[in-house]
Design a protein around this motif. Structure first.
Motif, PDB file in Angstrom:
ATOM      1  N   SER A  14       0.859  -1.192   0.000  1.00  0.00           N
ATOM      2  CA  SER A  14       0.000   0.000   0.000  1.00  0.00           C
ATOM      3  C   SER A  14       0.890   1.235   0.000  1.00  0.00           C
ATOM      4  N   GLN A  15       0.267   2.407  -0.195  1.00  0.00           N
ATOM      5  CA  GLN A  15       1.014   3.667  -0.233  1.00  0.00           C
ATOM      6  C   GLN A  15       1.533   4.072   1.146  1.00  0.00           C
ATOM      7  N   ASP A  16       0.969   3.485   2.206  1.00  0.00           N
ATOM      8  CA  ASP A  16       1.386   3.808   3.577  1.00  0.00           C
ATOM      9  C   ASP A  16       2.488   2.832   3.979  1.00  0.00           C
ATOM     10  N   VAL A  17       3.759   3.238   3.797  1.00  0.00           N
ATOM     11  CA  VAL A  17       4.866   2.286   3.973  1.00  0.00           C
ATOM     12  C   VAL A  17       5.393   2.219   5.405  1.00  0.00           C
ATOM     13  N   GLY A  18       5.017   3.159   6.253  1.00  0.00           N
ATOM     14  CA  GLY A  18       5.468   3.131   7.641  1.00  0.00           C
ATOM     15  C   GLY A  18       6.909   3.593   7.795  1.00  0.00           C
ATOM     16  N   GLU A  19       7.453   3.397   8.994  1.00  0.00           N
ATOM     17  CA  GLU A  19       8.812   3.860   9.314  1.00  0.00           C
ATOM     18  C   GLU A  19       9.862   2.904   8.767  1.00  0.00           C
TER      19      GLU A  19
END
Length: 540
Positions: A70-75
């Motif tokens: 997804s576009q939300d890759v996190g830290e």
């Protein structure tokens, strides 16, 4: 493998799905399409269990492994890009971690009394690691990262120093290296350059698992998927074939539905006219009653749902001189990295120059030199007489005033324009009605890109310098932009990884190479035909 059975799902007041059903079979490659906000990402989140259906069920066969990008890759920080990618490789990454712990234990004097047990376990874990292909894991990780345009230096550097777009490529590489039974890819084509995009197409073509993806790149969809599932009005509708076939079939279905609707409306009007005419006559009472009952039982045909289609007509740009931009003997370096040595280039009026080149060839640098946001180390960049320039770059989206609404931003840029004209402009770029009251800070990447484009194009320049103008744009907005720019009579210099955009708008290609600029007349389609490849460095 995966089934959605009669799923109903509501987000706040919005009803996303109403008793919707779909299935993903082994080895299938499916494209998920629908308007923004229709629920494409929600389908992925339902499958992965991040969200639950309000009604119905989502069934995943036992033992099926799923990789979700997804576009939300996190830290990400503290490790190399290679290590980050290897860490997501499924079972083998867990075995590798245990192997590292056992190696540390074997070198620890405090563990001497357990050494026989540790060595025996090390042998078991090492055999398991080898059977899972662990010793080839690093070379495979580097191969995937190289395909996504990483240099060796970037692969071994701290992933925390990478930009958001490059971190997304790391997250995508993790899923590709994992090779799960099912890949769920939400906009994997965002942030990729043309070479990486074509490499990803080839990788996915050779992937023997199941795949479900979303993308705003029609060429990418055409080449990767064999079935399309459309989300529209709460239902999931399946179309066999690629995106182009889906578009044709959808248009045909709409045409048939419209014809059915019109035939039924004509029949209903005729029946109602008869009832109105004879309802007061006792002699026709039974006929009237019969027709009333008939109308009550009839299944009404709905008119086809019309997708909101965007259209924008360019006001006529002022005419520029014949020589629009002239670069002579331009040298440009960043530290020890030489970008240009003695670059000569002339762009003439009404040319639409697509700039191609491998990563680091200097595509964005060329646009910055022309736009005047960076200066050459030597040589000259001259903009011609009567040239009014509009420059679109990704950083322009960060310059929007977060406290302003969409309408205030438009009004601030064009204070003399009529409010009705600005509202019409906002509607063309996907901000109808009350959407113009949205604050700029809450806009998505795609909405910001549309707003920046609207600010620039209302009072059109006669030279457009566009650096990846289609990033973040959905297919509808891209089609609107292509339609508008195809009527544009000014000059264009642009970089894009969208092959549909390149083919539709370019009439000249500038390929940046180590030994200078190779120029091709006739646009991107002719460039592909002449060179035999779709991007520099990739051969057909």
């Amino acid at each position: 493998m995966i089934r959605l059975d009669n799923v109903t799902k509501q987000n706040g007041r919005q009803l996303l799905f109403i008793e919707a059903s779909a299935a993903l079979q082994r080895g299938e490659k499916i494209g998920l399409v629908g308007p923004n906000g229709a629920g494409k990402t929600t389908v992925f989140r339902l499958i992965t269990g991040q969200e639950q259906a309000d009604e119905g069920q989502v069934l995943v066969d036992r033992g099926v492994t799923i990789g979700f990008f997804s576009q939300d890759v996190g830290e990400m920080h503290g490790r190399s890009a290679v290590a980050e990618v290897m860490d997501g490789a499924g079972d083998v990454s867990g075995v590798a971690a245990e192997l590292r712990d056992l190696e540390a234990a074997m070198a620890d004097p405090d563990q001497m009394d357990r050494m026989d047990e540790i060595i025996e376990r090390f042998g078991e874990v090492q055999a398991r690691f080898e059977s899972l292909g662990g010793y080839e894991l690093e070379s495979k990780a580097r191969e995937v990262l190289a395909g996504l345009s990483f240099s060796q230096e970037m692969m071994d550097g701290d992933v925390g120093s990478l930009s958001g777009g490059w971190k997304m490529r790391v997250a995508l590489a993790r899923i590709l290296l994992m090779r799960p039974d099912v890949m769920l890819l939400d906009e994997p084509s965002n942030h990729l350059d043309l070479e990486s995009l074509i490499w990803l197409e080839q990788f996915l073509a050779g992937f023997d698992g199941a795949l479900m993806l979303t993308s705003h790149d029609r060429e990418f969809m055409n080449r990767v998927v064999g079935r399309v599932i459309e989300i529209d009005g709460g239902t999931l509708t399946s179309f066999s074939g690629n995106y182009e076939f889906y578009e044709q079939q959808r248009a045909l279905n709409e045409k048939h539905q419209q014809a059915q609707f019109e035939r039924q409306q004509a029949m209903l009007a005729k029946e109602i006219k008869f009832i109105e005419r004879f309802k007061a006559r006792a002699s026709h009472a039974s006929q009237v009653q019969s027709r009333v009952k008939k109308l009550e039982k009839i299944d009404r045909v709905e008119p086809p749902r019309r997708r909101q289609s965007l259209a924008f007509d360019f006001p006529t740009a002022p005419r520029s001189g014949e020589d629009v931009v002239n670069l002579k003997g331009v040298h440009k370096s960043y530290g020890s990295r030489v970008i240009y040595q003695g670059l000569d280039l002339l762009v003439r009026r009404r040319e639409r120059c697509a700039v191609l080149g491998v990563n680091g060839a200097g595509k964005s640098t060329l646009l910055k030199l022309v736009a005047g946001t960076t200066a050459p180390d030597a040589g000259s960049v001259a903009v011609g007489g009567s040239v009014k320039m509009g420059y679109f770059a990704q950083h322009a989206m960060e310059l929007l005033d977060g406290d302003m609404t969409v309408f205030e931003a438009l009004e601030n840029e064009h204070p003399r324009a009529a409010q009705s004209a600005l509202r019409a402009l906002a509607g063309c770029f996907g901000f109808p009605g009350d959407d113009v009251e949205k604050k700029c800070r809450v806009l998505s990447g795609g909405e910001k890109a549309r707003l920046v484009m609207a600010l620039m194009l209302f009072d059109p320049p006669n030279l457009l310098v566009l650096d990846e103008p289609t990033n973040h744009l959905d297919m509808g907005t891209k089609e609107m932009l292509i339609g508008a720019l195809s009527q544009y009579e000014g000059t264009m210099l642009f970089v894009s990884h969208d092959r549909h955009f390149l083919g539709a708008l370019s009439n000249r290609v500038l390929e940046l190479t180590e030994d200078g600029v190779h120029q091709y007349d006739g646009g991107y389609t002719e460039y592909v035909a002449r060179t035999g490849h779709e991007a520099p460095g990739l051969h057909a």
